[in-house]
Structures are given as structure tokens and as C-alpha cells.
Design an enzyme around this catalytic site. Sequence first.
Site, PDB file in Angstrom:
ATOM      1  N   SER A 133     -27.650  11.906  40.022  1.00 42.31           N
ATOM      2  CA  SER A 133     -27.759  11.357  38.672  1.00 42.31           C
ATOM      3  C   SER A 133     -26.474  10.584  38.407  1.00 42.31           C
ATOM      4  CB  SER A 133     -27.866  12.508  37.663  1.00 42.31           C
ATOM      5  OG  SER A 133     -27.669  12.050  36.338  1.00 42.31           O
ATOM      6  N   TYR A 146     -24.814  19.995  33.196  1.00 42.38           N
ATOM      7  CA  TYR A 146     -25.606  19.125  34.073  1.00 42.38           C
ATOM      8  C   TYR A 146     -24.681  18.281  34.947  1.00 42.38           C
ATOM      9  CZ  TYR A 146     -29.190  15.649  35.340  1.00 42.38           C
ATOM     10  OH  TYR A 146     -30.049  14.817  36.011  1.00 42.38           O
TER      11      TYR A 146
HETATM   12  C1  8X3 Z   1     -30.337  11.531  34.101  1.00 41.43           C
HETATM   13  C2  8X3 Z   1     -29.248  10.732  33.502  1.00 41.43           C
HETATM   14  O1  8X3 Z   1     -27.933  10.345  31.375  1.00 41.43           O
HETATM   15  O2  8X3 Z   1     -29.486  12.174  31.313  1.00 41.43           O
HETATM   16  O3  8X3 Z   1     -29.976  12.235  35.213  1.00 41.43           O
HETATM   17  O4  8X3 Z   1     -27.482  12.376  32.569  1.00 41.43           O
HETATM   18  S1  8X3 Z   1     -28.527  11.454  32.148  1.00 41.43           S
END
Ligand code: 8X3
Length: 248
Positions: A133, A146
Site C-alpha cells: 500500500s 495499518y
Molecule cells: C490503501 C491506501 O490510503 O487507505 O492501502 O492507506 S490508504
Amino acid sequence: MSTSPAAVVTGASSGIGEATARALAGAGFHVFCVARRTDRVEALADELGGTAVTCDVTDAAQVDALAAAVGDRLDLLVNNAGGAFGLEQVSAADPAVWRHMYDVNVIGTLLVTQALLPALVASGAGTLVNISSTAGHITYEGGGGYAVAKHGVTAMTGTLRLELNGLPVRVTEIAPGMVRTEEFSLNRFGGDQEAADNVYAGVDEPLVAADIADMVTWVATRPHHVNIDSMTVRPLAQAAQHKVHRST
Ligand code: 8X3
């Protein structure tokens, strides 16, 4: 026995994984469609003439069963299973949620890679694609857990490329920015559709899953001596993580 090249796609029950399975089947791959939701991967594999494998990538025994189903030769592995859960700031984050994100994104990728690497090597011309990502390269408010996990995927991918040097397996990271899929933001917001929709509000043409599937297919169909190390892919409207053009 099929003479088509074989591909494994994890997280194939929806979104980027499902689109990637479709694109690879269209490019001539026999696709092992892998995810936890049996009904979805069976329907997809039926449609594509592939093979469905029910597997939670965080479960070592299920991953071993996946490797047994794949057999001793694999041309392409796409580690796509993963996801974001929550948008809490670091000061308020639940460690259990961070552990889960780390487990799904990092440990899942690790387990599947370890289990299928011998088959990729045995193909004589293997390709490993990890879907990370843009959160694997930058940070943003509320994205801490994340970003930690996706930075882990980015680091694992770079490490693997070094460690596999001299073996016939190329290693690519694809880092998508804003991709509008059925479930990514819905999962992040625990099923809150309005919050999920707000992520894309006013954005002219966010990427769709098929855009990333197209990149995976392109990477996997270059001549095998060509190793695309990393691709960052964003919609035109997103010049950087915080620079998103929205019509009001
Ligand atoms: C997706 C991009 O901007 O939500 O992996 O992190 S974000």
C-alpha cells in the site's frame, strides 16, 4: 495435467484479489483462488476454470494445506490478503486491533511465502508479487496500525529480493493508493457504509480493483529477467497521500 502457468492469489474473495484472479485467468494462468470464504472462491474458481482453496492465511495448518493443493510447481504468487481495521490515532489505538492487522498483512504474507517458495523456485521462473500500500511508504493520521503493518510488507518484500538473489524468483511490490473496492473501507470502518463512502466523496475516479489487477498481470507477463522492484499506483486525483482533489 494442465500446461498453463499456475498462479496463487490470496484474498481472492473480493476486491483486488478477485480482480487479479480474473485478469490472470484471462492472461492464461490456472488460478488458485484463495480466501476464507468458501462460497466466494468456489464461485470464482468455477467461473475461471481455476481451483478454489479455502484458507485463512494466518493459520499455518491451513497454509500447509494450500501448499499441498498447489503441488510442487508454481509460477506466480500474489500475496494480496490483508486489510486495514480502524482509523484510531496511536494514542487511542487498541493493541489487539494492531496485532490483528500485523497478523493478516505481515504474518499471513510470511506464512504463504514460506510455504510456496519451494514451488516458485521449482518452476525455474517464479514471480512473487506482494500487494502492499502507499501506507507501506508513508504515514498519515489515524493510519498508524495499518502503516506499521504495510511498512512490514514493504520491508519483507525488499528483504526477500535480496535473499533470493541468484534463485529464479523475481520479487515485486505493488503499492496502491486510493482504490475504491466493495470492502476495503467498509472493513476499516467496521461496516459503516457512510464512513466508507466518505473516503471517496468528490474524488473523480478513484482507482478500481481492475486497475491493480492490470498492474499485477503486466508485472507477471514481462520477460522473466525483468524484475519490477516496486510500483506505486494512485488515481490521477491523488497526487500524494494528503493531496486529493475533490469536487465540492
Ligand atoms: C490503501 C491506501 O490510503 O487507505 O492501502 O492507506 S490508504
